[in-house]
Design a protein around this motif. Structure first.
Motif, mmCIF file in Angstrom:
data_model
loop_
_atom_site.group_PDB
_atom_site.id
_atom_site.type_symbol
_atom_site.label_atom_id
_atom_site.label_comp_id
_atom_site.label_asym_id
_atom_site.label_seq_id
_atom_site.Cartn_x
_atom_site.Cartn_y
_atom_site.Cartn_z
ATOM 1 N N ASN A 13 0.813 -1.316 0.116
ATOM 2 C CA ASN A 13 -0.110 -0.105 -0.049
ATOM 3 C C ASN A 13 0.691 1.204 0.067
ATOM 4 N N GLY A 14 0.631 2.264 -0.981
ATOM 5 C CA GLY A 14 1.436 3.679 -0.916
ATOM 6 C C GLY A 14 2.800 3.346 -1.183
ATOM 7 N N ALA A 15 3.228 2.320 -1.901
ATOM 8 C CA ALA A 15 4.553 2.316 -2.606
ATOM 9 C C ALA A 15 4.697 3.420 -3.609
ATOM 10 N N LEU A 16 3.811 3.326 -4.758
ATOM 11 C CA LEU A 16 3.890 4.307 -5.814
ATOM 12 C C LEU A 16 2.570 5.071 -5.595
ATOM 13 N N VAL A 17 2.384 6.182 -5.371
ATOM 14 C CA VAL A 17 1.303 7.155 -5.388
ATOM 15 C C VAL A 17 0.931 7.517 -6.809
ATOM 16 N N PRO A 18 -0.208 6.949 -7.255
ATOM 17 C CA PRO A 18 -0.780 7.278 -8.786
ATOM 18 C C PRO A 18 -1.145 8.945 -8.823
ATOM 19 N N ALA A 19 -0.453 9.303 -9.718
ATOM 20 C CA ALA A 19 -0.455 10.916 -9.936
ATOM 21 C C ALA A 19 -1.943 11.245 -10.409
ATOM 22 N N SER A 20 -2.449 12.100 -9.843
ATOM 23 C CA SER A 20 -3.791 12.603 -9.966
ATOM 24 C C SER A 20 -3.865 13.467 -11.118
ATOM 25 N N SER A 21 -3.014 14.285 -11.553
ATOM 26 C CA SER A 21 -2.913 14.919 -12.912
ATOM 27 C C SER A 21 -1.422 14.904 -13.367
ATOM 28 N N TYR A 22 -1.473 15.155 -14.680
ATOM 29 C CA TYR A 22 -0.179 15.216 -15.203
ATOM 30 C C TYR A 22 0.743 16.264 -14.729
ATOM 31 N N ALA A 51 4.401 3.755 -18.568
ATOM 32 C CA ALA A 51 4.288 4.281 -17.418
ATOM 33 C C ALA A 51 5.340 5.579 -17.309
ATOM 34 N N VAL A 52 4.790 6.673 -16.627
ATOM 35 C CA VAL A 52 5.418 7.981 -16.745
ATOM 36 C C VAL A 52 5.672 8.123 -15.164
ATOM 37 N N ALA A 61 2.068 7.704 -13.544
ATOM 38 C CA ALA A 61 0.850 7.679 -14.343
ATOM 39 C C ALA A 61 0.959 6.511 -15.289
ATOM 40 N N TYR A 62 -0.073 5.809 -15.283
ATOM 41 C CA TYR A 62 -0.192 4.548 -16.520
ATOM 42 C C TYR A 62 -0.844 5.288 -17.484
ATOM 43 N N CYS A 63 -0.337 5.335 -18.695
ATOM 44 C CA CYS A 63 -0.913 6.043 -19.883
ATOM 45 C C CYS A 63 -1.057 5.008 -21.065
ATOM 46 N N ALA A 64 -1.909 5.412 -21.863
ATOM 47 C CA ALA A 64 -2.276 4.804 -23.287
ATOM 48 C C ALA A 64 -2.098 5.655 -24.252
ATOM 49 N N VAL A 65 -1.772 5.309 -25.475
ATOM 50 C CA VAL A 65 -1.764 6.227 -26.781
ATOM 51 C C VAL A 65 -2.983 6.137 -27.248
ATOM 52 N N MET A 66 -3.714 7.223 -27.554
ATOM 53 C CA MET A 66 -4.839 7.101 -28.324
ATOM 54 C C MET A 66 -4.813 7.545 -29.753
ATOM 55 N N SER A 67 -3.863 8.577 -30.134
ATOM 56 C CA SER A 67 -3.778 8.597 -31.615
ATOM 57 C C SER A 67 -2.484 9.620 -31.760
ATOM 58 N N ARG A 68 -1.965 9.767 -32.693
ATOM 59 C CA ARG A 68 -0.918 10.590 -33.219
ATOM 60 C C ARG A 68 -1.523 11.561 -34.267
ATOM 61 N N ALA A 69 -1.228 12.895 -34.153
ATOM 62 C CA ALA A 69 -1.554 13.809 -35.211
ATOM 63 C C ALA A 69 -0.910 15.241 -34.664
ATOM 64 N N ARG A 70 -1.102 16.080 -35.502
ATOM 65 C CA ARG A 70 -0.741 17.622 -35.382
ATOM 66 C C ARG A 70 -1.482 18.116 -34.401
ATOM 67 N N TYR A 71 -1.123 18.427 -33.102
ATOM 68 C CA TYR A 71 -2.134 18.958 -32.304
ATOM 69 C C TYR A 71 -1.268 20.370 -31.827
ATOM 70 N N GLY A 72 -1.875 21.585 -32.527
ATOM 71 C CA GLY A 72 -1.230 22.828 -31.958
ATOM 72 C C GLY A 72 0.113 22.767 -32.427
ATOM 73 N N VAL A 73 1.022 23.724 -32.008
ATOM 74 C CA VAL A 73 2.381 23.992 -32.707
ATOM 75 C C VAL A 73 3.440 23.031 -32.256
ATOM 76 N N GLY A 74 4.531 22.756 -32.999
ATOM 77 C CA GLY A 74 5.516 21.902 -32.656
ATOM 78 C C GLY A 74 5.455 20.359 -33.211
ATOM 79 N N ASN A 82 -4.354 9.115 -19.363
ATOM 80 C CA ASN A 82 -4.181 8.496 -17.994
ATOM 81 C C ASN A 82 -5.342 7.426 -17.870
ATOM 82 N N THR A 83 -4.893 6.075 -17.803
ATOM 83 C CA THR A 83 -5.730 5.135 -17.444
ATOM 84 C C THR A 83 -6.697 4.994 -16.208
ATOM 85 N N ASP A 84 -6.023 5.905 -15.222
ATOM 86 C CA ASP A 84 -6.465 5.904 -13.742
ATOM 87 C C ASP A 84 -7.738 6.995 -13.839
#
Length: 807
Positions: A13-22, A51-52, A61-74, A82-84
């Motif tokens: 219990n509590g070894a790795l605290v899930p991140a509530s936000s990025y 995992a990040v 935070a355990y993350c899943a890739v949804m898609s890849r495209a051009r979002y904004g600049v860069g 975030n799956t949680d």
């Protein structure tokens, strides 16, 4: 806990605290204009998970890739969920690469596979290789097959045997042939005609045979003949007669008794080759093999080689060439000024663009650890904070590496590295520098353009060095290790912007390496994430040490982490037990230890106390030379804590309390609480490496708005630590005349701080309200109302006249 590979730990219990936000993960923001320098896309498909971790590796935070495209600049980015918490964010390839470099990204699964597997190419026959007779025969067969196809009338008529023979007889009569072909031949020609629409003539041509390849004598005897032929050619003047005599010697050996019995004929003679057969066998090897056996490989290569320009790869980072040479300069230590000697310079050069993506400086003759250090620098973004205005954005995961015959570039270690890191190893022919001519020429250019212009250079050879006067100081240790690294980084950045031959449209046309790199990014294949621990496993320095109250000490450096409680608090742990500690070769401030009671747990350690400032950015070789130099000065006395390290004794009392409590091993919550307390204590007692700045120390301290610079940054270009936003030790700036000026890192910050001035804030403290008197206020109000515009103008003229301004 730090750097978990699995969700389950011994602290359930509590070894790795899930991140509530990025925002809690402190993901580095995408730099302005940084997207254009990213050469490769990561090979993450929809559904890929990873995992990040945050900087302290206490939240995940355990993350899943949804898609890849051009979002904004860069440029293009990954949409990550975030799956949680189902929170969405966008990550660029640059951000993922930095997270990977900092040990903060661990792929869980990926649906995309690396498309770099070799496939056998089909053998394609050439029509140009056909003889005139074969072409005539093929044309004759083509016409017979053509007539049969026309007789079918597009499938309306069925080709029977009678119809086939009639069509063939009529065509033979028209062409004046003596007789028509046989029915089976016509069917076979028609089948080849229909199955090979691309080149029917080549399919119908007569295949030539290579002759009878079955060897006449017993296979065991054939092997003896081949060995005797090679033995005779290896003699300075061997002939076929020597082969004949050696065959008799071999057959007389005891291990060939059964062979002699098998080749004995009924009349008692042996079935062995005659002298004429031996002469043909002696002359049968190719010319290269003959020269190789008689004169050696160097003569054979020089005589039979063809030298020509080689084609460039299809995309950047397709092939990278690596080579090293002995630098024409003598280097000394930065602090103690003791002699290191002449360094070995190892370069990693992209063959397509000619860009240098990494380098390493080492002093051992052949150092595999330095090779891994340079490869890691080549795969990840460089820390260019010490070089304002200078860009070195070439990095990435390459597909193939070309090496030479050096033992540390051809042994089982580099083969294992190629298998674990996922690149193909191309071994160049020994003694053949044209196989990797790009890096060979670049090493020569580095010597001429940089090393031979620095003070203390040794020039290319002793004879040339004798031509210079002693006042030039050639061969003297006038350059430090840090200065040499700075000169190389600045030279590499300038080299990428200079037009070069060999990378343009034609070999003799020039092109700029940086332009070729940017133009080739579109054709880059995506890259897979690489676990940075592989570099430590392959090239880290591993030793067995015990765990003391202040951590683990190896070669006078003490390493500590609150996660060592996982080992010391285990019921099977005993004082004095040694554990395997792995120290990073390129930066001895980083170390890892594997928990033997939890083999899937890797504990990351950092240098403790004053050790951190000393060890940060220091290689294992530099550290050992420092200790060796210190021992010489102190006549071999034991290195004390006051000389190199300070070991903090902070856990003895707490550990004693732990063992006094009964049944604490079963209480994960209590142990977690204690670990948190120790972690806070270590953070409070950590020594912060402040930046030394003359500009910040020159003036008085403004207590109302003090300048608060961040702690000192790591010296290493490959910086996986958590001081990404720290202050560099100094700035290295190249002047117009080619000299390098070392600037104060806080000089510009001090000027900007003075320009802004003090903040406009109200004074702190209680507010006292005093009621004003009514009469004076009424009198002032009456006086103000009596003043007019003319009165104000008259008063202003009086003030100007008093100051001497008559106008």
């Amino acid at each position: 806990m730090s750097f978990m590979h699995h969700k389950s730990t011994f602290l359930t219990n509590g070894a790795l605290v899930p991140a509530s936000s990025y925002a809690e993960l402190d993901i580095p923001p995408h730099p302005v204009g940084g997207g254009k320098h990213q050469p490769q896309r990561y090979n993450f498909g929809p559904g890929s998970q990873f995992a990040v971790f945050n900087l302290d590796r206490t939240k995940v935070a355990y993350c899943a890739v949804m898609s890849r495209a051009r979002y904004g600049v860069g440029g293009e980015k990954f949409m990550v969920q975030n799956t949680d918490t189902n929170e969405m964010t966008f990550l660029s390839d640059w951000q993922i690469s930095v997270l990977e470099r900092e040990f903060r990204l661990i792929p869980i699964n990926t649906k995309a596979e690396r498309a770099s597997k070799k496939t056998e190419q089909p053998q394609i026959k050439s029509y140009l290789a056909l003889t005139k007779e074969a072409r005539t025969t093929a044309m004759k067969r083509w016409w017979y097959a053509r007539k049969l196809v026309e007789a079918r009338q597009g499938g309306k008529v069925r080709l029977t045997k009678k119809l086939i023979l009639e069509v063939a007889a009529k065509h033979a009569q028209d062409k004046g042939h003596d007789k028509r072909p046989a029915y089976n031949s016509l069917r076979m020609w028609l089948k080849k005609y229909e199955e090979n629409p691309f080149n029917r003539l080549l399919a119908l041509a007569t295949e030539t045979s290579g002759g009878n390849t079955v060897r006449k004598f017993d296979p065991r005897l054939e092997d003896i003949i081949d060995e005797c032929v090679q033995w005779a050619w290896e003699l300075p003047a061997g002939t076929a007669l020597d082969v004949q005599e050696q065959i008799k010697v071999e057959l007389a050996k005891s291990e060939h008794r059964q062979l002699v019995k098998d080749i004995t004929q009924p009349d008692g003679t042996l079935l062995v080759p005659m002298l004429r057969t031996i002469q043909r066998r002696f002359a049968a090897p190719d010319r290269y093999s003959k020269d190789l056996w008689r004169f050696g490989p160097e003569y054979a290569r020089r005589k039979h080689s063809f030298y020509t320009s080689r084609a460039l790869p299809d995309h950047i980072l397709g092939i990278v060439e690596a080579d090293y040479t002995l630098g024409d300069i003598v280097v000394c230590d930065d602090e103690f000024q003791f002699l290191f000697g002449r360094p070995h310079i190892l370069l990693f050069v992209d063959k397509k663009s000619g860009c240098i993506i990494g380098f390493a400086i080492h002093f051992e003759d052949e150092c595999f650890e330095a090779f891994l250090h340079g490869m890691r620098l080549a795969m990840y973004p460089k820390d260019m904070s010490r070089f304002p205005g200078v860009e070195w954005n070439q990095y990435g995961d390459f597909a193939a590496l070309v090496t030479d015959a050096a033992s540390f570039l051809r042994g089982h270690k580099i083969v294992g590295a190629s298998e674990e890191l996922g690149f193909e190893l191309i071994e160049n022919v020994p003694g053949e520098p044209t196989g990797k001519g790009l890096v060979e020429r670049m090493l020569g250019t580095l010597m001429r353009q940089l090393f031979h212009k620095l003070p203390g250079t040794t020039m290319s050879n002793p004879e040339r060095r004798k031509l210079f006067d002693e006042s030039k100081g050639l061969g003297l240790p006038l350059i430090t290790m840090r200065q040499l690294e700075d000169f190389m980084v600045l030279w590499i950045a300038d080299y990428h912007k200079t037009p070069r031959r060999g990378i343009g449209k034609l070999p003799r046309l020039k092109a700029t390496p940086e332009d070729v790199w940017l133009a080739g990014q579109a054709n880059m294949p995506p890259r897979d994430p690489i676990d940075p621990e592989i570099f430590l496993a392959l090239g880290g320095h591993t030793t067995e040490v015990t765990i003391q109250n202040d951590g683990m000490t190896s070669e006078h450096i003490t390493y500590v982490s609150e996660d060592l409680l996982e080992i010391t608090a285990h019921p099977d742990h005993r004082p004095g037990v040694k554990y395997k500690l792995t120290v990073e070769w390129g930066d001895i401030s980083n170390a890892f230890v594997v928990n033997p009671y939890r083999p899937d747990r890797v504990i990351r350690l950092r240098a403790n106390g004053r050790c951190l400032e000393y060890a940060r950015g220091t290689t294992m070789y530099q550290h050992r030379k420092t200790v060796e130099h210190h021992n010489k000065l102190t006549r071999g006395k034991r290195v004390t804590i006051e000389d190199l390290i300070v070991a903090k004794r902070t856990l003895s009392k707490e550990l004693a309390d732990i063992y006094d409590k009964k049944g604490l091993q079963r209480n994960a919550q209590a142990l977690l609480k204690f670990r948190t307390q120790v972690s806070k204590k270590l953070k409070r007692s950590a020594i912060v490496t402040a930046t030394t700045s003359a500009a910040a120390s020159a003036g008085h301290i403004d207590f109302a708005a003090p300048l608060e610079p961040k702690s000192k940054r790591s010296k290493s270009l490959s910086n996986p630590a958590n001081d990404r936003d720290g202050t560099p030790e100094n700035f290295a700036v190249m002047n117009a005349d080619g000299t390098v000026t070392i600037r104060d890192p806080l000089e510009d910050a001090v000027k900007e701080h003075k320009r802004r001035g003090r903040p406009r804030t109200e004074k702190s403290g209680p507010v006292k309200e005093t009621p004003p008197a009514a009469a004076p206020i009424a009198a002032e109000t009456a006086a103000l109302t009596e003043k007019t515009i003319e009165d104000a103008r008259a008063a202003r003229r009086a003030r100007l006249a008093k100051n001497g301004d008559t106008k």
